[in-house]
Design an enzyme around this catalytic site. Structure first.
Site, PDB file in Angstrom:
ATOM      1  N   HIS A  54      -3.459  -5.359   5.360  1.00 52.33           N
ATOM      2  CA  HIS A  54      -4.552  -5.944   6.129  1.00 52.33           C
ATOM      3  C   HIS A  54      -4.732  -7.474   5.452  1.00 52.33           C
ATOM      4  O   HIS A  54      -4.066  -7.948   4.643  1.00 52.33           O
ATOM      5  CB  HIS A  54      -5.929  -5.297   5.653  1.00 52.33           C
ATOM      6  N   HIS A  56      -7.203  -9.199   3.839  1.00 53.61           N
ATOM      7  CA  HIS A  56      -7.823  -9.692   2.700  1.00 53.61           C
ATOM      8  C   HIS A  56      -6.804 -10.485   1.643  1.00 53.61           C
ATOM      9  O   HIS A  56      -5.920 -10.106   1.707  1.00 53.61           O
ATOM     10  CB  HIS A  56      -8.171  -8.505   2.039  1.00 53.61           C
ATOM     11  N   ASP A  58      -6.144 -10.950  -1.039  1.00 49.93           N
ATOM     12  CA  ASP A  58      -5.560 -10.321  -2.347  1.00 49.93           C
ATOM     13  C   ASP A  58      -4.502  -9.341  -1.863  1.00 49.93           C
ATOM     14  O   ASP A  58      -3.670  -8.787  -2.708  1.00 49.93           O
ATOM     15  CB  ASP A  58      -6.445  -9.443  -3.295  1.00 49.93           C
ATOM     16  N   HIS A  59      -4.246  -9.127  -0.640  1.00 51.09           N
ATOM     17  CA  HIS A  59      -3.100  -8.473  -0.068  1.00 51.09           C
ATOM     18  C   HIS A  59      -1.882  -9.399   0.693  1.00 51.09           C
ATOM     19  O   HIS A  59      -0.818  -9.292   0.938  1.00 51.09           O
ATOM     20  CB  HIS A  59      -3.556  -7.355   0.873  1.00 51.09           C
ATOM     21  N   HIS A 110     -11.620   0.130   6.885  1.00 52.13           N
ATOM     22  CA  HIS A 110     -11.684  -0.948   5.529  1.00 52.13           C
ATOM     23  C   HIS A 110     -11.806  -2.231   6.388  1.00 52.13           C
ATOM     24  O   HIS A 110     -12.763  -3.134   5.954  1.00 52.13           O
ATOM     25  CB  HIS A 110     -10.693  -0.766   4.714  1.00 52.13           C
ATOM     26  N   ASP A 134      -5.800  -0.319   1.500  1.00 51.97           N
ATOM     27  CA  ASP A 134      -6.989   0.004   0.930  1.00 51.97           C
ATOM     28  C   ASP A 134      -7.897   0.921   1.812  1.00 51.97           C
ATOM     29  O   ASP A 134      -8.858   1.164   1.940  1.00 51.97           O
ATOM     30  CB  ASP A 134      -7.990  -1.333   0.690  1.00 51.97           C
ATOM     31  N   HIS A 173      -4.600  -0.613  -5.062  1.00 53.95           N
ATOM     32  CA  HIS A 173      -5.272  -0.992  -6.088  1.00 53.95           C
ATOM     33  C   HIS A 173      -5.185  -0.053  -7.126  1.00 53.95           C
ATOM     34  O   HIS A 173      -5.072   1.229  -6.965  1.00 53.95           O
ATOM     35  CB  HIS A 173      -6.752  -1.150  -5.983  1.00 53.95           C
TER      36      HIS A 173
END
Length: 277
Positions: A54, A56, A58-59, A110, A134, A173
Site C-alpha cells: 500500500h 503509506h 513506511d511501506h 486499511h 497492514d 509490522h
C-alpha cells in the site's frame, strides 16, 4: 524459495523473496532503500521487482530511490498513490518471476488500494507465503483507515482465510506482543494466546522477529479470525460476525496503556496518513 526478514524503522518489516538458483530477488515494501541495497550487494543478489502492499510512506517510500538506482526495476502495486509504480495490478492477477509465482490479493480497507501477495515456487515443497502488509498481523488486523468492517471481514475470511492452512504469514509490522495482550483481554481462558504471548515477549526481549506465523496458528489465537467463537462474541456482545469484527477493532483502537497514548500532534499525523497505524 527463501524469505529474508529485514527489520526497519521503528517496527516495520521489509522482505526479500530470493530464488536461490538464480540469485534473483523480489522486494516487498522496501521502505529503507540503502539498507536493501547493502544486503543485495553483500549477498550477491539481483533485484528484479518490488511488490508494494500500500501507499503509506513506511511501506512505499523506498521505491523511487531504488528505481533510480536500478532503472529496469518493475514496481507492482494496486494503488496509483504508490511512489515509483510501473505496473498497476488487480485482484487475482498472477505474476511470474522465473520459478517464483505471485498471486495478487486485493484487500481494501486499511487503504482503498491495499494488496496482499501470495507467493510460491514451482517444484518447491516448502509451504507458500503471504505478505499481508497492514491487513493481517500476527494476532491482529489493520486499522480501517479507508474502508469498512464489511471489507475487512471479506479480506480476513474470504481472501486470506481461505489460503492453505500451512501458508506462512509475513506481515508489515512487529505488533505481536501488543496484539496478543489484547487477544488475552478478549479470551482470557485461551491457552494458546497465553503460550504465544510468553513466546513473543521472549522474542521481543532478544530483539528477534516473531514472523512468520502460519494461517493455522492465527485461527487459534487471533481474535479477528475467531469471530464465531463464543468467547469472542461474549466479549463484544454481538453475534453477527461483521458486528463482532467492528466492535473488536474499535476496542483494539482504544487499547493503549497511559504511557502508550499518542500525543495530540502525533494523532493528527496519523489522521493525515503520515504515520503507520
Amino acid at each position: 524459495m527463501k524469505v529474508k526478514v529485514i527489520s526497519v524503522l521503528e517496527d516495520n518489516y521489509m522482505y526479500l523473496v530470493i530464488e536461490e538458483q538464480t540469485k534473483e530477488a523480489i522486494a516487498i515494501d522496501p521502505a529503507v532503500p540503502h539498507r536493501l541495497l547493502e544486503i543485495l550487494k553483500r549477498e550477491g543478489l539481483k533485484l528484479t521487482a518490488i511488490l508494494t502492499t500500500h501507499h503509506h510512506w513506511d511501506h512505499a517510500r523506498g521505491n523511487e530511490a531504488l528505481v533510480k538506482e536500478i532503472p529496469e526495476l518493475r514496481v507492482y502495486g494496486g494503488d496509483d498513490r504508490i511512489g515509483g509504480l510501473t505496473d498497476k495490478v488487480v485482484g487475482d492477477q498472477e505474476l511470474k518471476f522465473n520459478s517464483i509465482n505471485v498471486r495478487c490479493l486485493f484487500t481494501p480497507c486499511h487503504t482503498s488500494g491495499h494488496m496482499c501477495y501470495f507467493v510460491w515456487e514451482d517444484g518447491c515443497t516448502d509451504p507458500p507465503a503471504v505478505f499481508t502488509g497492514d491487513t493481517l498481523f500476527i494476532g491482529g488486523c489493520g486499522r480501517f483507515f479507508e474502508g469498512t468492517a464489511e471489507q475487512m471481514y471479506h479480506n480476513l475470511t474470504k481472501v486470506l482465510g481461505t489460503l492453505p492452512q500451512d501458508t506462512k504469514i509475513f506481515c508489515g509490522h512487529e505488533y505481536t506482543v501488543k496484539n496478543l495482550k489484547f487477544a488475552l483481554l478478549v479470551e482470557p481462558e485461551n491457552e494458546k494466546v497465553k503460550e504465544m504471548l510468553t513466546w513473543a515477549k521472549a522474542r521481543d526481549d532478544d530483539d528477534k522477529p516473531t514472523v512468520p506465523s502460519t494461517l493455522h496458528e492465527e485461527f487459534e489465537y487471533n481474535p479477528f479470525l475467531r469471530l464465531s467463537e463464543e468467547s469472542v462474541q461474549k466479549f463484544t456482545g454481538k453475534t453477527d460476525p461483521i458486528e463482532v469484527l467492528r466492535v473488536l477493532r474499535k476496542e483494539k483502537d482504544n487499547f493503549k496503556k497511559p504511557k502508550e497514548r499518542v500525543l495530540p500532534h502525533a494523532m493528527l499525523a496519523l489522521e493525515w496518513g503520515l504515520l503507520r497505524p
